[in-house]
Design a protein around this motif. Sequence first.
Motif, mmCIF file in Angstrom:
data_model
loop_
_atom_site.group_PDB
_atom_site.id
_atom_site.type_symbol
_atom_site.label_atom_id
_atom_site.label_comp_id
_atom_site.label_asym_id
_atom_site.label_seq_id
_atom_site.Cartn_x
_atom_site.Cartn_y
_atom_site.Cartn_z
ATOM 1 N N ALA A 109 0.864 -1.182 0.000
ATOM 2 C CA ALA A 109 0.000 0.000 0.000
ATOM 3 C C ALA A 109 0.898 1.229 0.000
ATOM 4 C CB ALA A 109 -0.915 0.012 1.224
ATOM 5 N N GLN A 110 0.286 2.399 -0.167
ATOM 6 C CA GLN A 110 1.070 3.628 -0.177
ATOM 7 C C GLN A 110 1.807 3.798 1.153
ATOM 8 O OE1 GLN A 110 -0.550 7.146 -2.151
ATOM 9 N NE2 GLN A 110 -0.236 8.243 -0.230
ATOM 10 N N THR A 111 3.105 4.025 1.063
ATOM 11 C CA THR A 111 3.959 4.103 2.239
ATOM 12 C C THR A 111 5.056 5.127 2.014
ATOM 13 O OG1 THR A 111 3.643 1.725 2.565
ATOM 14 C CG2 THR A 111 5.422 2.734 3.803
ATOM 15 N N TRP A 112 5.312 5.945 3.038
ATOM 16 C CA TRP A 112 6.420 6.887 2.973
ATOM 17 C C TRP A 112 7.569 6.324 3.793
ATOM 18 C CZ3 TRP A 112 9.079 9.610 6.753
ATOM 19 C CH2 TRP A 112 9.947 10.594 6.292
ATOM 20 N N MET B 231 7.796 8.278 -1.444
ATOM 21 C CA MET B 231 6.472 7.700 -1.272
ATOM 22 C C MET B 231 6.389 6.517 -2.234
ATOM 23 S SD MET B 231 3.512 7.952 0.285
ATOM 24 C CE MET B 231 3.201 9.629 0.809
ATOM 25 N N SER B 232 6.137 5.343 -1.699
ATOM 26 C CA SER B 232 6.027 4.149 -2.535
ATOM 27 C C SER B 232 4.580 3.682 -2.551
ATOM 28 C CB SER B 232 6.933 3.042 -2.007
ATOM 29 O OG SER B 232 8.275 3.448 -2.112
ATOM 30 N N HIS B 233 4.263 2.824 -3.511
ATOM 31 C CA HIS B 233 2.883 2.376 -3.708
ATOM 32 C C HIS B 233 2.815 0.854 -3.776
ATOM 33 C CE1 HIS B 233 3.148 6.539 -5.118
ATOM 34 N NE2 HIS B 233 1.934 6.637 -4.595
ATOM 35 N N ASN B 234 1.604 0.325 -3.745
ATOM 36 C CA ASN B 234 1.370 -1.109 -3.805
ATOM 37 C C ASN B 234 2.142 -1.730 -4.965
ATOM 38 O OD1 ASN B 234 0.346 -3.675 -3.527
ATOM 39 N ND2 ASN B 234 -1.609 -3.191 -4.465
ATOM 40 N N ASP C 219 5.393 -1.792 -5.340
ATOM 41 C CA ASP C 219 6.758 -1.256 -5.485
ATOM 42 C C ASP C 219 7.735 -2.100 -4.679
ATOM 43 O OD1 ASP C 219 5.677 0.762 -6.988
ATOM 44 O OD2 ASP C 219 6.122 2.374 -5.567
ATOM 45 N N ASN D 287 3.969 3.567 6.924
ATOM 46 C CA ASN D 287 2.844 2.625 6.885
ATOM 47 C C ASN D 287 3.435 1.238 7.099
ATOM 48 O OD1 ASN D 287 0.542 1.145 6.430
ATOM 49 N ND2 ASN D 287 0.117 1.984 4.413
#
Length: 82
Positions: free
Chosen positions: A14-17, A32-35, A37, A53
């Motif tokens: 999920a979106q995570t910084w 910021m990464s996303h599902n 990645d 996250n």
Amino acid sequence: LKLTGKSLSLAFTAQTWVSVIDKSGKVVYEKMSHNGDKETVNGTPPFNLVIGNASATKLSYGDKDVDLTTYTKNNVARITLE
């Protein structure tokens, strides 16, 4: 947490910084990464990580998976890897 290896691997569901600071105090990774990645971070340990996250992040250091639950409060993980 002391493990051998100098490479961090991160995988996200999920979106995570994430912010990673290496021994010199330099930010070697901040994004910021996303599902879906996957990221690999190299640098000089110790690494100071803040993961925004934690429940959506899989962290490996060297060849070992790191369990973030111990280091997580309000779904934010703060951990130092040596």
